[in-house]
Design an enzyme around this catalytic site. Structure first.
Site, PDB file in Angstrom:
ATOM      1  N   CYS A 249       0.851  -1.186   0.000  1.00 17.27           N
ATOM      2  CA  CYS A 249       0.000   0.000   0.000  1.00 17.27           C
ATOM      3  C   CYS A 249       0.892   1.242   0.000  1.00 17.27           C
ATOM      4  O   CYS A 249       2.112   1.144   0.076  1.00 17.27           O
ATOM      5  CB  CYS A 249      -0.910   0.012   1.219  1.00 17.27           C
ATOM      6  SG  CYS A 249      -2.073  -1.377   1.283  1.00 17.27           S
TER       7      CYS A 249
ATOM      8  N   ARG B   6      -4.633   1.696  -1.428  1.00 17.46           N
ATOM      9  CA  ARG B   6      -4.806   0.369  -0.863  1.00 17.46           C
ATOM     10  C   ARG B   6      -4.774  -0.746  -1.896  1.00 17.46           C
ATOM     11  O   ARG B   6      -5.393  -0.652  -2.955  1.00 17.46           O
ATOM     12  CB  ARG B   6      -6.159   0.321  -0.135  1.00 17.46           C
ATOM     13  CG  ARG B   6      -6.503  -1.024   0.466  1.00 17.46           C
ATOM     14  CD  ARG B   6      -7.909  -0.980   1.021  1.00 17.46           C
ATOM     15  NE  ARG B   6      -8.274  -2.229   1.667  1.00 17.46           N
ATOM     16  CZ  ARG B   6      -9.500  -2.540   2.081  1.00 17.46           C
ATOM     17  NH1 ARG B   6     -10.472  -1.677   1.922  1.00 17.46           N
ATOM     18  NH2 ARG B   6      -9.746  -3.697   2.658  1.00 17.46           N
ATOM     19  N   LEU B   7      -4.016  -1.785  -1.538  1.00 21.92           N
ATOM     20  CA  LEU B   7      -4.071  -3.056  -2.252  1.00 21.92           C
ATOM     21  C   LEU B   7      -4.861  -4.000  -1.363  1.00 21.92           C
ATOM     22  O   LEU B   7      -4.433  -4.350  -0.265  1.00 21.92           O
ATOM     23  CB  LEU B   7      -2.670  -3.606  -2.501  1.00 21.92           C
ATOM     24  CG  LEU B   7      -2.601  -4.992  -3.162  1.00 21.92           C
ATOM     25  CD1 LEU B   7      -3.176  -4.935  -4.581  1.00 21.92           C
ATOM     26  CD2 LEU B   7      -1.164  -5.494  -3.190  1.00 21.92           C
TER      27      LEU B   7
ATOM     28  N   ASN C 123       1.034   0.848   5.932  1.00 23.33           N
ATOM     29  CA  ASN C 123       1.486  -0.031   4.856  1.00 23.33           C
ATOM     30  C   ASN C 123       2.285  -1.147   5.493  1.00 23.33           C
ATOM     31  O   ASN C 123       3.318  -0.890   6.130  1.00 23.33           O
ATOM     32  CB  ASN C 123       2.368   0.752   3.867  1.00 23.33           C
ATOM     33  CG  ASN C 123       3.078  -0.153   2.887  1.00 23.33           C
ATOM     34  OD1 ASN C 123       2.541  -1.166   2.462  1.00 23.33           O
ATOM     35  ND2 ASN C 123       4.302   0.212   2.516  1.00 23.33           N
ATOM     36  N   GLY C 124       1.817  -2.398   5.339  1.00 23.44           N
ATOM     37  CA  GLY C 124       2.597  -3.486   5.916  1.00 23.44           C
ATOM     38  C   GLY C 124       1.775  -4.701   6.275  1.00 23.44           C
ATOM     39  O   GLY C 124       0.641  -4.872   5.829  1.00 23.44           O
ATOM     40  N   GLU C 125       2.377  -5.526   7.118  1.00 24.16           N
ATOM     41  CA  GLU C 125       1.738  -6.752   7.574  1.00 24.16           C
ATOM     42  C   GLU C 125       2.295  -7.115   8.946  1.00 24.16           C
ATOM     43  O   GLU C 125       3.514  -7.123   9.155  1.00 24.16           O
ATOM     44  CB  GLU C 125       2.002  -7.886   6.585  1.00 24.16           C
ATOM     45  CG  GLU C 125       1.359  -9.200   6.960  1.00 24.16           C
ATOM     46  CD  GLU C 125       1.656 -10.306   5.974  1.00 24.16           C
ATOM     47  OE1 GLU C 125       1.175 -11.437   6.186  1.00 24.16           O
ATOM     48  OE2 GLU C 125       2.382 -10.040   4.978  1.00 24.16           O
TER      49      GLU C 125
ATOM     50  N   ASP D 260      -5.322  -6.338  10.462  1.00 28.21           N
ATOM     51  CA  ASP D 260      -4.221  -5.982  11.348  1.00 28.21           C
ATOM     52  C   ASP D 260      -4.122  -4.470  11.516  1.00 28.21           C
ATOM     53  O   ASP D 260      -3.460  -3.992  12.444  1.00 28.21           O
ATOM     54  CB  ASP D 260      -2.901  -6.573  10.858  1.00 28.21           C
ATOM     55  CG  ASP D 260      -2.521  -6.128   9.456  1.00 28.21           C
ATOM     56  OD1 ASP D 260      -3.347  -5.487   8.783  1.00 28.21           O
ATOM     57  OD2 ASP D 260      -1.396  -6.439   9.018  1.00 28.21           O
TER      58      ASP D 260
END
Length: 236
Positions: free
Chosen positions: A2, A50-51, A77-79, A102
């Site tokens: 993202c 956003r993806l 942006n991340g995981e 998340d």
């Protein structure tokens, strides 16, 4: 993947400058082609590209959450790999969740632990949380710098984005390579020194660092460092 972007200004009303934050976010379309979102207020403009991976409705950003009469907004942006563990711990503290993402877990982690939350995160991330009540911005990058994050503080304006070219869309920032940038290109390219982003007035936030920006000023702090230890073992 993202893309995030933002503009904080305490000395004037920027709520009618939505065209600027939209231009900054549009440059990040390739990072998030599925959807775009914006938060607009007197002193803060936040953008997100956003993806979509999971929870299309519950993961919309910027995400807003209120707690103890304070309003928090996140772009991320991340995981996070330890989302279930964090969520369970926060639920024991009385927090409730309205999504499976998340993003909400990260935002709630910041609400509960403030800047100490980064020490509990296991994942790759670049995110910003703005407290509309206190006017404080918190900006953080993951331990190894997998997710990119750049910022600029110029003429009382704080700007940040996932990529340099998004910052260059702001009228305050020009695509000028300063003397230090030239030295970096000649001496280290393609590597760079910490905090250097080549372009004048643009700084890359190093891995494992966070920024706190409020009307009193700016604080940059390293929250983690890689430790090297000798191993005294026989490999035979």
């Amino acid at each position: 993947m993202c893309g995030i972007s933002g503009w904080i200004c305490y000395w004037k009303d920027i709520s009618n400058c939505d065209d600027i934050i939209k231009n900054m976010a549009d440059v990040l379309l390739h990072r998030g082609p599925d959807e775009g979102g914006f938060y607009l207020s007197k002193n803060a403009l936040l953008g997100h590209r956003r993806l979509t991976i999971i929870d299309p409705e519950g993961w919309k950003q910027p995400m807003v959450k209120e707690h103890n009469n304070q309003k928090y907004i996140i772009v991320y942006n991340g995981e996070l790999y330890n989302t279930p563990e964090l969520k369970k711990e926060l639920q024991t503290q009385g927090y409730t969740f309205s999504s499976y993402s998340d993003t909400e877990v990260l935002l709630t982690s910041y609400i509960h632990w403030k800047e100490e939350c980064v020490k509990r995160l296991n994942g790759i991330f670049a995110f910003a949380v703005y407290n509309e009540t206190t006017k404080e911005l918190f900006l953080a990058r993951d331990h190894l710098g997998v997710k990119p994050l750049f910022f600029s503080l110029k003429n009382g304006n704080f700007l940040f984005a996932s990529e340099i070219k998004a910052l260059l869309r702001h009228p305050l920032i020009s695509p000028v390579v300063g003397k230090e940038g030239v030295y970096e290109l000649i001496g280290l390219c393609p590597a760079r020194s910490p905090f250097c982003a080549i372009f004048k007035d643009i700084i890359e936030l190093p891995p494992a660092h966070y920024v706190i920006y409020d009307p009193k000023g700016i604080t940059i702090k390293e929250y983690w460092e890689l430790k090297f230890q000798s191993i005294d073992k026989n490999v035979d």
